[in-house]
Design an enzyme around this catalytic site. Structure first.
Site, PDB file in Angstrom:
ATOM      1  N   ASP A   1       0.860  -1.180   0.000  1.00 51.44           N
ATOM      2  CA  ASP A   1       0.000   0.000   0.000  1.00 51.44           C
ATOM      3  C   ASP A   1       0.893   1.226   0.000  1.00 51.44           C
ATOM      4  O   ASP A   1       2.076   1.128   0.324  1.00 51.44           O
ATOM      5  CB  ASP A   1      -0.826   0.029   1.292  1.00 51.44           C
TER       6      ASP A   1
ATOM      7  N   ASP B   1      -4.619  -2.774   4.786  1.00 46.15           N
ATOM      8  CA  ASP B   1      -5.142  -2.231   6.040  1.00 46.15           C
ATOM      9  C   ASP B   1      -6.666  -2.249   6.084  1.00 46.15           C
ATOM     10  O   ASP B   1      -7.256  -2.263   7.145  1.00 46.15           O
ATOM     11  CB  ASP B   1      -4.616  -0.811   6.282  1.00 46.15           C
TER      12      ASP B   1
ATOM     13  N   ASP C   1      -9.280  -5.660   1.932  1.00 42.27           N
ATOM     14  CA  ASP C   1      -7.983  -6.250   1.579  1.00 42.27           C
ATOM     15  C   ASP C   1      -7.903  -7.700   2.034  1.00 42.27           C
ATOM     16  O   ASP C   1      -6.956  -8.405   1.687  1.00 42.27           O
ATOM     17  CB  ASP C   1      -6.833  -5.463   2.231  1.00 42.27           C
TER      18      ASP C   1
END
Length: 1192
Positions: free
Chosen positions: A455, A775, A779
């Site tokens: 990310d 997070d 996901d």
């Protein structure tokens, strides 16, 4: 619902006394929580008078929460129970000892030792030992009888030590698992309102009556009833098995259950059941009860779960009457979790070594027995006398013990121990490096990682967001404007739009230290906007106090599909106003007006939109800023249909576009360059604009000038990888992913598709091992699919943490690089141990085998071998598995999935050292007595005292292993084997400790260890030969590996095709089991194939008109006038009495060709032909049965 197991419901007599103080009992609340939807709403309204009344009965305020008075909290725990589900009872030490005793080789040794022990006390009555061959030594009978038992007793003692060591390791491993589990549980906190303050409380401290604030991504810790909710959707699949998200609202379904995930929205609930009284707790109690009742059943059906890791709650579908077949179908659809890469390679290697050891030990026993029988009864022509039988049996038992000892030494039981120690040690140390490992094998898999999909926000950047630019009233401000520069109307709309249209849990708190920066709590993007309001000299809290959360009419919360958030409030003069914020390019498409510099609304056409994108948004994005658009819309006419979201979120008026900066973490560029050097490709997967993502990726070093790379947006990515039907095609994906470095504006589905595509890809020299960071709740699938899933400890949602393998407690990318280093260290530690262990194995087995064949006795006795096995397995695994990692680990490419455990360099070391050791041992065995001028220990009679000759052999052998342990510290051909040795205290202690033990055994071990004391000169020679190992190691490392073409690698991983083919029906793929299963399947298949062929032949020959034509083909038989496909079918090829439900295929399977080729619908059993099918197929000219003639 009654409690079936009769377990305590968390109450005691004191609790019952207090129960009257509350307006409802524990059982009332439990019954209420079992209701759903309309039934629950009806019960709440009719029986309790609404949710507010339930709060009053539970003596709590829906807004202020509980007071937090310790006496009140304790009272609630006594009445309604604690929020704890008691963990499964750990195995006791004795149970673990019993499990360790189940080891087959140990059982064989125990039996042999007991037989040896019993026979040593048995003296044949008046038997003259002379006539039984050379059975007695020079000592008299009494002393012989006294010492005969020692070997058996020593073997038993050694077995007990091995068992205790194994049990202790298992016990400490389980303790560590539980410690890890409790650490993870302690980490989980939840937002609770107490005394009007929002606080983070450990889940275990939540009590009935607490008011909990729930938001997107939470894992609910207790049962409760919704008091107020905004667009709340819950994933209840963990309890119901239904994958659809359930909408929660006060009027339709206000029941919230523990263990379920918040997928969208936010709200507040009053806690009504905790711990074993919550729905999750009740299921756990049921599971516990059924476990006791059906323990036998359980053993057969139980999925392999790792000790100490909490059970995942399975769907509880019993009330829906789903029959077992459907359940089985459901189970079979669950993707199989392959064991880790290293475990797979180790298991295969251990099976191969075990097989070789078994053959060697069987050969040893056979040769010893044959030699003894031929020598005594053929050459010396002795008769087998009844009184000599016990003596002969003792010899046979001795031979058997030697054989089993060869097997014990050959089987590297130390491997699992080395893996456990190495992983446990790494996990402990990784915690200091901000990696909380949830699944042990993830730590080692990380060492093989070839790709990291990371990310952006919070991982590569600091997640400390600030508004640095703004576009308001047709003016682009490069710095925060002064509030006087903005028209009052625009300023008012901007302040209200930000303060109201953000989660009320997002706040900016004063700094903890004087002169520090303000603390951001909640969503960081919203905190940046609230900081912008503060910079504009306004107070967002004052606005929120005017419009509290209860007054918000409707909230469309942010999710990955909308990429925006909207809040609707009633206007004082009537009508509604909606504030919206979201990704600028998405929001601007929904705007048809904009506020100008005077605060008036003007038209906003597509040309204006393009100009703004070109002149404002792109320059901001190119500087790495995240652009957010803030807009509003008034509804002054009739109230619209709020559920029709697409119509509501149109015709907006743009107030402002702001550029939010999230600086790159200063340590990230260096960490990424380490990854590049280590052969790991870092890819950024973000929801941000492609220009912002590209700018950040360049700052990080993911993109470097001159690279041939791809930066794609989610839409473009999907267009390139999907076919006309919208399905992902692996071939298309394989053209994209090798060059892809940035995936922007991506959805969680895109992330999952990318991860799955890279893992499944066969492009390139080796298969990829992928690590993923995540997070958000969505996901979860990508984290689960990845080889290693990293969840963010600070910004991550509970759902992401649940799906992950490792939690990054500092959300920092550099911690991932440390995880790579630790993972590679684990892999290398295991390889070091293997190199050492296999050298010992090769030498010990060859010495025992050849020694037994030539001298009828192993130069290394059973107890000595067990000592060697114990030090070389247990202590060496402790020494070599605790080597600390060094930066040099990041200077080589990853091993990958298919890299063998034992490289050619390691094989060179193993064979090279084995040659040295074997030469030394054989010289000592056959010439040692002459070299040292001592009595020979060869061909010593039964029960003879230990000789100095064989003591020197044993001592030299152990000292060579000890110095080879130092050589084994390096596996890549390094010259300096002492590098960093002082950093590993454990290694130094083990080597020194082993040496001291060896001195004690030789000098004081006596008969049990078959040792006698040596003089100083003999000790010096033994030490000199041992140190020779270090010098020999230098000679070996000087030989280039490339020149030794004959060396092979060993310990390859399984090919993916093999795994998927053989792993049908397995919950977890166990490669050793697969290997054994494969052998069984081939055996059964071969047998049944022969059986089928014989029966086919018999059947054809018994058919009328076939006997005379023994040479004619089956095809000829088909065309016989007597054979008609429409006639009654011929009898089944498998006799009725031989029919086996496991072997006969179900009707409907096509005929299997006997040369192994199946027709389109493969007969799963590959072993029988269905008679009913024959008649339907046989009438065709190209009947598969034509191929039978070649096979038969």
């Amino acid at each position: 619902m009654t409690n079936p197991s009769g377990h305590s419901l968390g109450r005691n007599s004191v609790g019952e006394n207090y129960e009257g103080e509350f307006g409802c009992t524990l059982m009332d609340l439990r019954k209420l929580m079992e209701l759903r939807s309309a039934d629950a709403v009806a019960q709440i309204n009719t029986h309790y008078g609404g949710v507010q009344d339930i709060c009053a009965r539970l003596k709590t305020s829906p807004i202020e929460g509980l007071s937090g008075n310790p006496l009140d909290l304790e009272k609630r725990r006594l009445v309604f129970g604690q929020n704890l589900i008691p963990p499964k009872k750990p195995k006791t030490f004795l149970e673990l000892v019993w499990e360790a005793l189940q080891d087959v080789t140990l059982i064989i040794l125990e039996i042999a030792a007991i037989i040896s022990l019993v026979l040593s006390f048995y003296r044949p009555p008046g038997g003259d030992n002379e006539i039984c061959g050379q059975a007695s030594g020079s000592l008299d009978e009494e002393e012989e009888a006294e010492t005969g038992w020692i070997e058996g007793a020593a073997i038993l003692t050694s077995v007990i030590i091995v068992v205790l060591v194994t049990a202790f390791n298992d016990w400490s491993k389980e303790k560590q698992f539980r410690g890890l589990q409790s650490r993870i549980e302690l980490e989980q906190k939840f937002c609770i309102i107490r005394n009007g303050q929002l606080i983070q409380l450990p889940v275990a401290e939540i009590v009935v009556g607490d008011i909990a604030q729930i938001k997107y991504g939470d894992l609910l810790p207790a049962d409760g009833i919704l008091i107020q909710g905004n667009d709340l959707k819950i994933d209840e699949s963990s309890l119901t098995g239904e994958s659809d998200h359930v909408k929660k609202s006060l009027d339709k379904d206000p029941m919230l259950l523990s263990g379920t995930h918040v997928m969208e929205g936010s709200g507040r609930m009053v806690v009504t059941a905790v711990g074993i009284n919550s729905q999750t707790g009740i299921i756990f109690t049921l599971l516990g009860a059924s476990e006791e009742e059906e323990e036998e059943d359980d053993k057969k059906k139980k999925a392999k779960t790792q000790d100490g890791v909490a059970l995942e709650i399975q769907p509880l579908n019993s009330q829906e009457g789903i029959d077992s077949e459907e359940k089985e179908k459901k189970i079979s659809r669950v993707p199989k979790k392959e064991k880790s890469v290293l475990q797979g390679k180790l298991t295969r290697l251990a099976v191969q070594i075990g097989k070789a050891g078994l053959i060697m030990s069987a050969l040893t026993v056979i040769i010893l027995i044959l030699y003894f029988v031929v020598d005594n009864f053929v050459i010396q022509r002795r008769a087998w006398l009844p009184e000599c039988t016990p003596v002969y049996i003792q010899y046979f038992v001795k031979f058997f013990i030697i054989g089993v000892t060869v097997l014990v030494v050959a089987v590297p039981e130390g491997l699992p121990l080395a893996v456990t120690i190495s992983l446990a040690y790494s996990v402990k140390k990784m915690m200091k490096d901000n990696n909380l490992v949830r699944h042990l094998d993830a730590c080692e898999t990380m060492g093989n990682a070839t790709a990291i999909c990371s990310d952006k926000t919070g991982t590569l950047t600091m997640n400390r967001m600030t508004v640095v630019q703004a576009y308001i009233g047709n003016t682009h401000y490069r710095q925060i404007p002064s509030p006087d520069a903005l028209p009052p109307k625009v300023l008012d709309l901007l302040v209200n739009g930000i303060s109201i249209n953000s989660a009320y849990t997002s706040k900016i708190l004063p700094p903890e230290k004087e002169g520090g920066i303000p603390r951001q709590v909640g969503n960081k993007t919203e905190c940046a906007l609230l900081g912008f309001v503060t910079d504009l000299k306004h107070d967002y809290q004052a606005v929120r106090n005017e419009v509290p959360e209860e007054k918000l009419f409707k909230v469309y919360t942010f999710n990955s599909v909308r990429k925006s958030m909207s809040t609707i409030i009633r206007k004082p003069g009537g009508g509604f106003r909606m504030f919206s914020k979201g990704a600028s390019e998405i929001m601007l498409r929904k705007c048809n007006r904009i506020l100008d510099k005077n605060g008036e609304t003007t038209a906003f056409r597509s040309k204006d939109r393009d100009d703004m994108a070109h002149n404002v948004i792109e320059p901001m994005a190119n500087e790495g800023l995240r652009t957010i658009c803030i807009a509003y819309r008034d509804f002054d006419d009739a109230e619209p249909s709020w559920d029709n979201e697409n119509e509501i979120l149109t015709e907006l008026t743009c107030i402002a576009v702001v550029g939010i900066e999230d600086p790159v973490r200063p340590e990230v560029p260096k960490a990424i360059s380490k990854c590049r050097r280590a052969g790991i490709t870092v890819r950024m997967v973000t929801g941000d604009n492609v220009n912002t993502a590209r700018a950040i990726a360049t700052k990080c070093g993911i993109l470097t000038p001159g690279d041939d790379f791809l930066c794609l947006e989610g839409k473009e990515f999907n267009r390139l990888i999907r076919n006309e039907k919208g399905e992902v095609e692996q071939e298309k994906l394989d053209k994209i992913w090798p060059k892809l470095r940035v995936l922007a504006r991506s959805s969680p589905t895109d992330k999952h598709t990318l991860v799955k595509g890279i893992i499944d890809s066969t492009v390139g020299e080796q298969r990829q091992v992928v690590a993923v960071t995540g997070d958000g709740t969505n996901d979860g699938p990508a984290l689960k699919k990845a080889d290693v899933g990293f969840a963010m400890g600070i910004a991550g949602t509970d759902v992401a943490k649940e799906a992950s393998d490792i939690i990054l407690t500092d959300d920092n990318f550099t911690s991932i690089v440390k995880a790579v280093m630790w993972g590679r260290n684990v892999y290398d530690s295991i390889s070091k141990f293997l190199q050492f262990q296999l050298t010992v194995n090769v030498v010990a087995v060859i010495v025992a085998f050849t020694g037994a064949c030539i001298t009828q006795d192993s130069p290394l006795k059973a107890v000595q071998m067990l000592w060697v096995n114990l030090i070389m397995d247990t202590f060496a695994s402790l020494a070599l598995a605790t080597e600390p990692p060094t930066e040099s680990l990041l200077r080589r490419r990853p091993y990958g999935r298919n890299k063998p455990l034992i490289s050619r360099t390691m094989m060179k070391n193993i064979l090279g050292h084995a040659v040295y050791q074997l030469t030394v041992v054989f010289v000592l065995v056959f010439a040692g007595d002459k070299l040292f001028d001592i009595d020979s220990g060869r061909k010593a009679p039964l029960h003879s005292p230990p000789s100095q000759h064989y003591t020197i052999v044993f001592n030299t052998f152990v000292l060579m292993q000890l110095f080879n342990e130092i050589n084994s510290r390096k596996i890549h051909g390094e010259k300096n084997v002492f590098a960093g040795i002082y950093r590993n205290i454990i290694f130094c202690s083990v080597v020194l400790g082993t040496f001291i033990c060896q001195i004690l055994i030789v000098e004081f071990g006596g008969k049990p260890f078959s040792c006698t004391n040596l003089n100083m000169e003999q000790w010096m020679w033994c030490l000199f030969i041992g140190i020779g190992e270090l010098l020999w190691g230098q000679v070996i490392s000087a030989i280039p590996t490339q020149s030794l073409k004959f060396l092979k690698e060993a310990g390859h991983g399984a090919a993916k095709e093999e795994i998927t083919k053989d792993a049908e029906g397995l919950e977890e793929i166990d490669l050793a089991e697969m290997e054994l299963r494969r052998g069984q399947v081939l055996w059964v298949r071969g047998l049944s194939r022969i059986q089928t062929q014989i029966q086919v032949v018999k059947m054809f020959y018994s058919y009328p008109g076939m006997k005379s034509r023994n040479k004619s083909s089956i095809h000829h038989f088909m065309t016989q006038p007597g054979y008609n496909a429409d006639d009654e079918p011929p009898p089944s090829f498998i006799d009725d009495h031989e029919e086996d439900p496991g072997l006969v295929p179900k009707s409907g399977t096509k005929v299997l060709l006997l040369d192994g080729e199946a027709t389109p619908n493969d007969n799963k059993n590959n072993n029988a032909v269905d008679g009913n099918q024959v008649q339907t197929i046989a009438s065709h000219a190209d009947s598969p049965l034509q191929s039978l003639e070649t096979s038969v």
